[in-house]
Design a protein around this motif. Structure first.
Motif, mmCIF file in Angstrom:
data_model
loop_
_atom_site.group_PDB
_atom_site.id
_atom_site.type_symbol
_atom_site.label_atom_id
_atom_site.label_comp_id
_atom_site.label_asym_id
_atom_site.label_seq_id
_atom_site.Cartn_x
_atom_site.Cartn_y
_atom_site.Cartn_z
ATOM 1 N N ALA A 164 0.939 -1.226 -0.002
ATOM 2 C CA ALA A 164 0.058 0.200 -0.006
ATOM 3 C C ALA A 164 0.960 1.446 0.105
ATOM 4 O O ALA A 164 0.768 2.169 -0.737
ATOM 5 C CB ALA A 164 -0.953 0.039 1.228
ATOM 6 N N PHE A 165 2.023 0.997 0.801
ATOM 7 C CA PHE A 165 2.858 2.492 1.254
ATOM 8 C C PHE A 165 3.548 2.678 -0.421
ATOM 9 O O PHE A 165 3.688 3.628 -0.959
ATOM 10 C CB PHE A 165 3.938 2.348 2.055
ATOM 11 N N THR A 166 4.123 1.625 -0.844
ATOM 12 C CA THR A 166 4.918 1.671 -2.338
ATOM 13 C C THR A 166 3.830 2.236 -3.407
ATOM 14 O O THR A 166 4.334 3.034 -4.192
ATOM 15 C CB THR A 166 5.370 0.120 -2.532
ATOM 16 N N ILE A 167 2.754 1.479 -3.559
ATOM 17 C CA ILE A 167 1.872 1.963 -4.802
ATOM 18 C C ILE A 167 1.199 3.336 -4.686
ATOM 19 O O ILE A 167 1.234 3.840 -5.598
ATOM 20 C CB ILE A 167 0.718 0.810 -4.927
ATOM 21 N N GLY A 168 0.994 3.489 -3.329
ATOM 22 C CA GLY A 168 0.464 4.821 -3.222
ATOM 23 C C GLY A 168 1.500 6.065 -3.356
ATOM 24 O O GLY A 168 1.296 7.094 -4.103
ATOM 25 N N ALA A 169 2.664 5.992 -3.101
ATOM 26 C CA ALA A 169 3.861 6.719 -3.362
ATOM 27 C C ALA A 169 4.131 6.815 -4.744
ATOM 28 O O ALA A 169 4.163 7.970 -5.394
ATOM 29 C CB ALA A 169 5.037 6.467 -2.785
ATOM 30 N N LEU A 170 4.283 5.566 -5.548
ATOM 31 C CA LEU A 170 4.414 5.584 -6.706
ATOM 32 C C LEU A 170 3.164 6.448 -7.561
ATOM 33 O O LEU A 170 3.409 7.125 -8.561
ATOM 34 C CB LEU A 170 4.409 4.109 -7.356
ATOM 35 N N VAL A 171 2.059 6.006 -7.494
ATOM 36 C CA VAL A 171 0.956 6.599 -8.264
ATOM 37 C C VAL A 171 0.777 7.940 -7.905
ATOM 38 O O VAL A 171 0.663 8.775 -8.867
ATOM 39 C CB VAL A 171 -0.515 5.788 -7.918
ATOM 40 N N GLN A 172 1.067 8.500 -6.805
ATOM 41 C CA GLN A 172 1.052 9.965 -6.374
ATOM 42 C C GLN A 172 2.075 10.560 -7.184
ATOM 43 O O GLN A 172 1.940 11.717 -7.652
ATOM 44 C CB GLN A 172 1.175 10.061 -4.896
ATOM 45 N N PHE A 173 3.328 10.182 -7.241
ATOM 46 C CA PHE A 173 4.378 10.745 -7.888
ATOM 47 C C PHE A 173 4.188 11.023 -9.348
ATOM 48 O O PHE A 173 4.462 12.112 -10.020
ATOM 49 C CB PHE A 173 5.581 10.031 -7.647
ATOM 50 N N ILE A 174 3.517 10.030 -10.045
ATOM 51 C CA ILE A 174 3.348 10.002 -11.485
ATOM 52 C C ILE A 174 2.137 10.958 -11.545
ATOM 53 O O ILE A 174 2.008 12.007 -12.451
ATOM 54 C CB ILE A 174 2.844 8.606 -11.859
ATOM 55 N N GLY A 447 2.078 6.894 1.933
ATOM 56 C CA GLY A 447 3.028 6.794 0.838
ATOM 57 C C GLY A 447 2.602 8.095 -0.251
ATOM 58 O O GLY A 447 3.663 8.733 -0.597
ATOM 59 N N THR A 448 1.410 8.471 -0.279
ATOM 60 C CA THR A 448 1.232 9.636 -1.050
ATOM 61 C C THR A 448 1.731 11.087 -0.455
ATOM 62 O O THR A 448 2.119 11.900 -1.238
ATOM 63 C CB THR A 448 -0.418 9.896 -1.430
ATOM 64 N N SER A 449 1.696 11.209 0.736
ATOM 65 C CA SER A 449 2.319 12.251 1.502
ATOM 66 C C SER A 449 3.645 12.281 1.264
ATOM 67 O O SER A 449 4.049 13.462 0.967
ATOM 68 C CB SER A 449 2.027 11.738 2.941
ATOM 69 N N LEU A 450 4.219 11.287 1.274
ATOM 70 C CA LEU A 450 5.765 11.146 1.121
ATOM 71 C C LEU A 450 6.177 11.743 -0.409
ATOM 72 O O LEU A 450 6.765 12.454 -0.664
ATOM 73 C CB LEU A 450 6.463 9.770 1.385
ATOM 74 N N ALA A 451 5.459 11.107 -1.461
ATOM 75 C CA ALA A 451 5.741 11.429 -2.497
ATOM 76 C C ALA A 451 5.122 12.745 -3.139
ATOM 77 O O ALA A 451 5.998 13.357 -3.890
ATOM 78 C CB ALA A 451 4.867 10.342 -3.395
ATOM 79 N N ASP A 452 4.313 13.231 -2.276
ATOM 80 C CA ASP A 452 3.715 14.596 -2.629
ATOM 81 C C ASP A 452 4.638 15.777 -1.783
ATOM 82 O O ASP A 452 4.448 16.953 -1.995
ATOM 83 C CB ASP A 452 2.494 14.819 -2.145
ATOM 84 N N ARG A 453 5.776 15.393 -1.274
ATOM 85 C CA ARG A 453 6.869 16.138 -0.494
ATOM 86 C C ARG A 453 6.060 16.908 0.551
ATOM 87 O O ARG A 453 6.538 18.164 1.001
ATOM 88 C CB ARG A 453 7.447 17.146 -1.368
ATOM 89 N N ALA A 454 4.813 16.383 1.342
ATOM 90 C CA ALA A 454 4.143 16.888 2.379
ATOM 91 C C ALA A 454 5.245 17.058 3.555
ATOM 92 O O ALA A 454 4.970 17.559 4.608
ATOM 93 C CB ALA A 454 3.072 16.039 2.509
ATOM 94 N N TRP A 455 5.919 15.886 3.463
ATOM 95 C CA TRP A 455 7.065 15.690 4.827
ATOM 96 C C TRP A 455 8.252 16.499 4.575
ATOM 97 O O TRP A 455 9.210 15.993 3.985
ATOM 98 C CB TRP A 455 7.370 14.265 4.936
ATOM 99 N N GLY A 456 8.273 17.806 4.863
ATOM 100 C CA GLY A 456 9.778 18.450 4.214
ATOM 101 C C GLY A 456 10.604 18.442 5.476
ATOM 102 O O GLY A 456 10.268 17.892 6.461
ATOM 103 N N ARG A 457 11.459 19.076 5.354
ATOM 104 C CA ARG A 457 12.659 19.188 6.327
ATOM 105 C C ARG A 457 12.104 19.817 7.857
ATOM 106 O O ARG A 457 12.453 19.310 8.902
ATOM 107 C CB ARG A 457 13.941 20.079 6.040
ATOM 108 N N GLU A 458 10.835 20.673 7.754
ATOM 109 C CA GLU A 458 10.319 21.134 8.858
ATOM 110 C C GLU A 458 9.461 20.281 9.493
ATOM 111 O O GLU A 458 9.270 20.247 10.815
ATOM 112 C CB GLU A 458 9.610 22.448 8.503
ATOM 113 N N SER A 459 8.920 19.228 8.922
ATOM 114 C CA SER A 459 7.921 18.460 9.489
ATOM 115 C C SER A 459 8.150 17.023 9.501
ATOM 116 O O SER A 459 7.488 16.003 10.206
ATOM 117 C CB SER A 459 6.467 18.472 9.033
ATOM 118 N N ALA A 460 9.485 16.331 8.730
ATOM 119 C CA ALA A 460 9.514 15.201 8.375
ATOM 120 C C ALA A 460 9.774 14.459 9.850
ATOM 121 O O ALA A 460 9.154 13.111 9.886
ATOM 122 C CB ALA A 460 10.753 14.826 7.340
ATOM 123 N N VAL A 461 10.630 14.739 10.545
ATOM 124 C CA VAL A 461 10.710 14.044 11.720
ATOM 125 C C VAL A 461 9.900 13.723 12.633
ATOM 126 O O VAL A 461 9.576 12.790 13.353
ATOM 127 C CB VAL A 461 11.996 14.696 12.447
#
Length: 750
Positions: A164-174, A447-461
């Motif tokens: 789920a994580f992998t496919i969500g990230a891949l589809v969101q990136f595309i 996964g979509t959040s990661l691919a969408d760069r929602a987790w920036g340097r300010e919030s990733a941790v």
């Protein structure tokens, strides 16, 4: 003897209803997050659409019910009374476990909980049978437990997390490469193709694959089987053309259509897949009771091999269960807490973070940064720049005269969340695997959040820490479900109906206490007095809006200081511990306000520099006040917790005198700020010297006591620390009042 099992059935029915309520409260996050987070449509319509999906999914869910009967254990190896003990233990455990996670606002898996509860209770009962049989050993456990099926279910659930994580990230990136953050600027045919693909995927897997195993599948079986490619191709052409018509002629935002259909479909898939978790045990128990009553065999001798047969579920029972789920969906307050967690972890941009970073999250983020740096050296810079242009977020200008909250994420990501999760869940359902809808939807969203760069340097941790906390909670769910269900099964075996009655009373008590606590917590959250930063422009507005908050802080500090003095005098460790928790809570609230200074300043116009400076100074003084009271509280608690000597009676007497003067001072400040009457500020500021002198006098007295009678260095350290921090507290408070007085004078001159 049969009356006992009738009572158990009644109890199981009540438990199933409660389980539906607590279960839906937890699982509503699965199909509501995307629609609510994107704010695509009003929440009322979101609930109506989700309710329709839940109702239809519940009616068509009978194909999954066999999991509770034979998916985890071999029913032919157990007798009727043993099966009833297993089912009672499972239902009681499930309710308690899910309610705990709901109260914490943490999404957990109802599928994992029911699977491990069945496994734990069945293992406990099998061990009891083995211990009572001299011819069997621990190696005989395999004949009681359907280990192959259980391992398949568990491995499927765990594998779904990664997939789920992998496919969500891949589809969101595309998807983001296609649309960037400017969906409205794409050609209509591109939007139509996206709509055709998403809606085809949702409708095929939900309405076609999802119907397999239901009573309704037989009448349409000849139209579906062997025609997969035709259905997909014709569906894609139909939905693409319809999307083009809606976009071109009616100016419809096709993403909203995808979100509506996706929410409905995911709600339907949830009910079809997860209803077994709530009523499957009750249906299995009812089937068992029916077969036993017509057998004429004693309950302790009637083998339950009949459960291995396929037994159709009662459509009316499924319909009633669906209606209970729908009502819960509309009125559950705990569901809102769980939904907030999912949206908070996947939102685009910064803000309040619910979770604190840990060693694991910091390590993961550092590793990801290193990998990213390495990849950037391999990929051509021109390609990286092109990709970066697709992830540039638009700047939204908000009107200053209204409070407006942006969506947590845009509708492109919401659409991907829904149709990817819907596809994965439907595949699992069609394969008769009780796939965890929570695991799938949550990990797709992450996964979509990661691919969408929602987790920036300010919030990733913080976000990574939150994900690991939730996943850790899932493993805790499995372990807790197994152990608690096993213990309850053993208790019920020992005590029979008496044990059942005691456990039911325990369930009602814990649920009642949990409800009261959650209501109280929600009320406290509602009563938090934060400034509406988006609406504050001038200094006067900041002064007006912050007055109530300052009055609240002063009121709480007044009470906390009094509590510390009284509890320290009584050497009461429990009360000091409670006071210390309240002090830390106050400090966190003030720190949260200070962390939002950046967003407050950004919300103001260029002419509001003075308002910004005033606001920053106010928060600085409030932080100084709360830090002083925190030091006083914490050191007092540690002193008593370490079993040091009581303070001298003379020292306690001095502290009480200071407290009385402070109570009068704090009370006047609270009243003036509540009434927004600042005419008395000058008198209050002038009165500070008297209290300062009293504190200094107390310091001199303690110095004299140390030289003559005081024998405890710990007491002196504590007492001097309290007095010095009290002076700092008063100084910060007076500086705050002087700040208000200064701006009041300036305003009067103008």
């Amino acid at each position: 003897m049969g009356d006992i099992y009738i009572l158990m059935l009644v109890a199981l029915t009540v438990l199933a209803i409660i389980d539906l309520v607590v279960g839906v409260s937890n699982d509503a996050v699965n199909f509501l997050n995307s629609a609510i987070g994107s704010k695509a449509i009003p929440i009322k319509w979101i609930l109506i659409i989700a309710s329709a999906g839940v109702a239809i999914g519940a009616i068509t869910s009978s194909g999954m019910m066999e999991v509770a009967r034979k998916g985890i254990f071999n029913p032919s190896e157990f007798y009727f009374d043993e099966i009833m003990y297993i089912f009672m233990a499972v239902m009681i455990t499930d309710i308690l476990l899910l309610d705990i996670f709901n109260s914490l606002g943490m999404p957990t898996s109802t599928t994992v909980s029911i699977v491990f509860e069945l496994l734990g209770a069945a293992v406990a009962m099998a061990l009891i049978k083995i211990s009572n049989n001299d011819s069997e050993t621990l190696a005989s456990l395999g004949k009681y437990i359907n280990s192959e099926k259980a391992l398949l279910i568990i491995s499927g659930i765990l594998l779904s997390v990664f997939i789920a994580f992998t496919i969500g990230a891949l589809v969101q990136f595309i998807s983001r490469l296609i649309y960037s953050f400017h969906f409205e600027k794409r050609k209509s045919y591109v939007n139509a193709l996206f709509g055709g693909f998403a809606i085809t995927a949702i409708t095929y897997f939900i309405f076609v694959k999802g119907l397999k195993g239901t009573p309704f599948y037989g009448s349409i079986k000849h139209l579906i089987e062997g025609r997969t490619y035709e259905i997909i191709i014709y569906g894609f052409v139909f939905w693409t053309l319809l999307s083009q018509v809606l976009i071109a002629l009616f100016k419809v935002n096709i993403l909203k259509v995808i979100i509506v259909i996706g929410t409905f479909s995911l709600a339907m898939a949830f009910a079809g897949n997860d209803l077994v978790n709530f009523v499957g045990v009750l249906i299995a128990a009812w089937n068992s009771y029916q077969e036993w009553t017509i057998s004429g065999v004693a309950a302790s001798e009637f083998s339950m091999g009949v459960l291995a047969q396929k037994v159709p579920s009662n459509p009316w029972l499924l319909f009633i269960a669906g209606m209970i789920m729908v009502v819960t969906l509309w009125f559950s307050k705990k569901a809102k807490s769980v939904i907030e967690t999912g949206i908070n972890l996947s939102r685009q941009g910064d803000g309040h973070e619910k979770f604190q970073p840990n060693v694991v999250s910091r390590t993961v983020v550092r590793g990801a940064i290193l990998v990213s740096d390495g990849v950037s050296k391999i990929i051509p810079s021109s390609t990286l720049k092109w990709v970066d242009t697709k992830f540039q977020k638009p700047v939204v200008s908000l009107p200053k005269d209204k409070s407006y909250e942006l969506p947590a994420f845009d509708m492109v990501r919401a659409s991907v969340n829904l149709f990817v999760a819907g596809i994965l869940i439907s595949i699992g359902t069609s394969l008769k695997l009780p796939l965890s809808t929570t695991y799938v939807t949550f990990m797709v969203a992450m996964g979509t959040s990661l691919a969408d760069r929602a987790w920036g340097r300010e919030s990733a941790v913080y976000r990574v820490a939150g994900v690991f906390n939730v996943i850790g909670g899932w493993f805790l769910t499995a372990l807790s479900a197994f152990v608690v269900a096993a213990v309850f099964a053993y208790i019920i075996y020992l005590g029979g109906i008496v044990s059942v009655a005691i456990l039911l009373i325990l369930v009602l008590f814990l649920l009642g206490r949990s409800s009261v606590r959650h209501t109280k917590k929600a009320k406290e959250k509602k009563e938090k007095r934060y400034m509406e930063r988006a609406e504050l422009i001038t200094i006067n507005e900041v002064i007006t809006e912050s007055s109530d908050h300052i009055a609240e802080v002063v009121k709480r500090v007044n009470k906390l200081f009094t509590n510390v003095v009284e509890d320290l005098a009584a050497h009461d460790l429990n009360k000091l511990s409670k006071t210390d928790k309240h002090v830390k809570k106050l400090n966190v609230e003030v720190n949260e306000l200070k962390e939002d200074v950046f967003y407050f300043i950004k919300s103001l116009d260029e002419a509001s520099v003075k308002a910004s400076r005033f606001y920053i100074l106010v928060l600085g003084y409030l932080q100084d006040i709360t830090q002083s009271i925190e030091y006083i509280s914490t050191t007092s608690y540690k002193h008593v917790n370490n079993n040091h000597k009581n303070l001298k009676a003379s020292s306690i007497s001095d502290l009480k005198e200071i407290n009385e003067k402070l109570k009068k001072l704090f009370g006047q400040i609270e009243k003036d700020f509540t009434d927004r009457n600042f005419s008395n500020l000058n008198e209050i500021i002038d009165a500070k010297q008297e209290i300062f002198d009293h504190v200094s006098e107390s310091i001199d007295k303690q110095i004299a006591r140390v030289r003559t009678e005081e024998s405890s260095p710990k007491n002196s350290t504590l007492y001097f620390g309290i007095l010095l921090e009290t002076k700092d507290l008063i100084a910060a408070l007076m500086s705050l009042l002087q700040l208000y007085q200064e701006f009041q004078i300036n305003d009067s001159k103008k």
